[in-house]
Design a protein around this motif. Structure first.
Motif, PDB file in Angstrom:
ATOM      1  N   UNK A 203       0.813  -1.214   0.000  1.00  0.00           N
ATOM      2  CA  UNK A 203       0.000   0.000   0.000  1.00  0.00           C
ATOM      3  C   UNK A 203       0.843   1.260   0.000  1.00  0.00           C
ATOM      4  N   UNK A 204       1.925   1.245   0.772  1.00  0.00           N
ATOM      5  CA  UNK A 204       2.800   2.415   0.835  1.00  0.00           C
ATOM      6  C   UNK A 204       3.503   2.643  -0.501  1.00  0.00           C
ATOM      7  N   UNK A 205       3.970   1.572  -1.135  1.00  0.00           N
ATOM      8  CA  UNK A 205       4.657   1.710  -2.422  1.00  0.00           C
ATOM      9  C   UNK A 205       3.694   2.173  -3.512  1.00  0.00           C
ATOM     10  N   UNK A 206       2.517   1.595  -3.537  1.00  0.00           N
ATOM     11  CA  UNK A 206       1.534   2.004  -4.546  1.00  0.00           C
ATOM     12  C   UNK A 206       1.140   3.463  -4.358  1.00  0.00           C
ATOM     13  N   UNK A 207       0.918   3.846  -3.105  1.00  0.00           N
ATOM     14  CA  UNK A 207       0.536   5.225  -2.838  1.00  0.00           C
ATOM     15  C   UNK A 207       1.635   6.213  -3.187  1.00  0.00           C
ATOM     16  N   UNK A 208       2.866   5.875  -2.809  1.00  0.00           N
ATOM     17  CA  UNK A 208       3.986   6.756  -3.120  1.00  0.00           C
ATOM     18  C   UNK A 208       4.176   6.882  -4.628  1.00  0.00           C
ATOM     19  N   UNK A 209       3.979   5.768  -5.354  1.00  0.00           N
ATOM     20  CA  UNK A 209       4.097   5.809  -6.810  1.00  0.00           C
ATOM     21  C   UNK A 209       3.016   6.680  -7.422  1.00  0.00           C
ATOM     22  N   UNK A 210       1.813   6.573  -6.909  1.00  0.00           N
ATOM     23  CA  UNK A 210       0.709   7.382  -7.421  1.00  0.00           C
ATOM     24  C   UNK A 210       0.990   8.868  -7.233  1.00  0.00           C
ATOM     25  N   UNK A 211       1.477   9.219  -6.058  1.00  0.00           N
ATOM     26  CA  UNK A 211       1.779  10.623  -5.790  1.00  0.00           C
ATOM     27  C   UNK A 211       2.922  11.096  -6.669  1.00  0.00           C
ATOM     28  N   UNK A 212       3.950  10.248  -6.830  1.00  0.00           N
ATOM     29  CA  UNK A 212       5.092  10.622  -7.667  1.00  0.00           C
ATOM     30  C   UNK A 212       4.642  10.904  -9.097  1.00  0.00           C
ATOM     31  N   UNK A 213       3.767  10.074  -9.611  1.00  0.00           N
ATOM     32  CA  UNK A 213       3.297  10.304 -10.974  1.00  0.00           C
ATOM     33  C   UNK A 213       2.491  11.584 -11.073  1.00  0.00           C
ATOM     34  N   UNK A 214       1.660  11.849 -10.064  1.00  0.00           N
ATOM     35  CA  UNK A 214       0.865  13.078 -10.074  1.00  0.00           C
ATOM     36  C   UNK A 214       1.758  14.320 -10.014  1.00  0.00           C
ATOM     37  N   UNK A 215       2.882  14.175  -9.342  1.00  0.00           N
ATOM     38  CA  UNK A 215       3.800  15.306  -9.223  1.00  0.00           C
ATOM     39  C   UNK A 215       4.785  15.376 -10.389  1.00  0.00           C
ATOM     40  N   UNK A 216       4.639  14.478 -11.361  1.00  0.00           N
ATOM     41  CA  UNK A 216       5.513  14.505 -12.533  1.00  0.00           C
ATOM     42  C   UNK A 216       6.849  13.821 -12.318  1.00  0.00           C
ATOM     43  N   UNK A 217       6.978  12.976 -11.316  1.00  0.00           N
ATOM     44  CA  UNK A 217       8.233  12.276 -11.036  1.00  0.00           C
ATOM     45  C   UNK A 217       8.105  10.837 -11.557  1.00  0.00           C
ATOM     46  N   UNK A 218       8.137  10.722 -12.874  1.00  0.00           N
ATOM     47  CA  UNK A 218       7.889   9.431 -13.510  1.00  0.00           C
ATOM     48  C   UNK A 218       8.933   8.388 -13.120  1.00  0.00           C
ATOM     49  N   UNK A 219      10.211   8.794 -13.054  1.00  0.00           N
ATOM     50  CA  UNK A 219      11.255   7.833 -12.703  1.00  0.00           C
ATOM     51  C   UNK A 219      11.066   7.296 -11.283  1.00  0.00           C
ATOM     52  N   UNK A 220      10.679   8.160 -10.374  1.00  0.00           N
ATOM     53  CA  UNK A 220      10.421   7.709  -9.002  1.00  0.00           C
ATOM     54  C   UNK A 220       9.259   6.732  -8.965  1.00  0.00           C
ATOM     55  N   UNK A 221       8.213   7.034  -9.736  1.00  0.00           N
ATOM     56  CA  UNK A 221       7.051   6.137  -9.765  1.00  0.00           C
ATOM     57  C   UNK A 221       7.431   4.777 -10.320  1.00  0.00           C
ATOM     58  N   UNK A 222       8.250   4.781 -11.391  1.00  0.00           N
ATOM     59  CA  UNK A 222       8.675   3.512 -11.987  1.00  0.00           C
ATOM     60  C   UNK A 222       9.544   2.711 -11.023  1.00  0.00           C
ATOM     61  N   UNK A 223      10.444   3.416 -10.330  1.00  0.00           N
ATOM     62  CA  UNK A 223      11.318   2.744  -9.372  1.00  0.00           C
ATOM     63  C   UNK A 223      10.510   2.105  -8.235  1.00  0.00           C
ATOM     64  N   UNK A 224       9.508   2.810  -7.774  1.00  0.00           N
ATOM     65  CA  UNK A 224       8.687   2.302  -6.664  1.00  0.00           C
ATOM     66  C   UNK A 224       7.873   1.085  -7.076  1.00  0.00           C
ATOM     67  N   UNK A 225       7.395   1.077  -8.306  1.00  0.00           N
ATOM     68  CA  UNK A 225       6.503  -0.008  -8.731  1.00  0.00           C
ATOM     69  C   UNK A 225       7.244  -1.185  -9.347  1.00  0.00           C
TER      70      UNK A 225
END
Length: 261
Positions: A203-225
């Motif tokens: 849940x924490x990883x999915x949530x952090x990835x969702x927020x990263x994508x919303x904030x335009x941090x695509x690489x962070x979202x990909x790394x998290x997922x």
């Protein structure tokens, strides 16, 4: 003279007996009843208890609720018998109004029965009686989520996380609610804290990835997922209705799981 005296004495005795018999004959009914009651045993009151509302008469014995209300409530909880649990929990709170555990169980029972207003009242009472118990604030957050009150639920979950910094569930819920309310920086902080405590929490990883994508941090979202690609969970964007890019192993056998574009 002796004969005359004896006759007079007999007349006196006969008159006395006649008067006494007459007085018994006209004795008031109430007085006679009182005399008879002294000579008869008093009636015995029945020992069976009346059934409590909502409980079948066949299950009720003298002292229907008994003394071990906590034990009975926990047994009913384990059995999933929520209707009867609420009856016992109500009695528990009546006998121990200052016991937060009694109110907690009552709130849980009402929540299971979807009596949400009652659940909110009972759970709020529990948290007010034990304001330093993070689990009670968790419960209050859960009730508010069920009632579709995200702002109130957020306050409760944030309070739970303040009381227990290792409460991953409350941190994830706080992140989720912040994201839904558009508070992305606060959501990111909550998810980051959850990952510090439990780096592999889905849940924490999915949530952090969702927020990263919303904030335009695509690489962070990909790394998290990426680390969840072989997992059994599918992340959903917690701030919107579209999905975060995460593969799932729940695809039919023989067909590789593919990320949603």
């Amino acid at each position: 003279m002796l004969v005359a005296g004896a006759c007079g004495f007999l007349l006196v005795i006969v008159g006395f007996v006649t008067v006494r018999a007459g007085s018994d004959a006209v004795r008031p009914p109430g007085e006679a009843a009182a005399v008879s009651r002294h000579s008869e045993p008093a009636p015995v009151a029945p020992t069976s208890a009346a059934p409590a509302p909502g409980i079948a008469a066949s299950t009720v014995s003298p002292g229907a609720f008994g003394e071990d209300l906590a034990g009975k409530v926990h047994a009913l909880k384990a059995a999933g018998n929520w209707n009867v649990l609420v009856l016992y929990a109500v009695e528990w709170t009546r006998k121990e109004p200052g016991n937060p555990g009694a109110w907690k169980e009552l709130g849980s029972g009402y929540l299971k029965l979807r009596q949400l207003d009652d659940a909110l009242d009972a759970t709020t009472r529990a948290a007010s009686l034990a304001p330093d118990d993070f689990q009670l604030w968790q419960d209050l957050g859960q009730v508010n989520v069920a009632m579709m009150r995200p702002a109130e639920a957020l306050v409760a979950y944030e309070r739970a996380a303040e009381l227990n910094a290792r409460d991953v569930d409350s941190l994830v819920q706080a992140g989720t609610l912040n994201a839904q309310l558009g508070h992305l920086p606060q959501a990111r902080i909550a998810f980051d804290k959850a990952l510090e405590v439990s780096p592999g929490d889905v849940g924490a990883r999915c949530g952090a990835a969702a927020v990263a994508r919303k904030e335009g941090r695509a690489k962070d979202a990909e790394s998290l997922t990426r680390q969840l690609a072989q997992g059994e969970s599918r992340c959903r964007d917690l701030a919107a209705s579209d999905d975060v890019v995460v593969a799932t192993s729940r695809a039919p056998k023989g067909k590789p799981a593919t990320p949603k574009k």
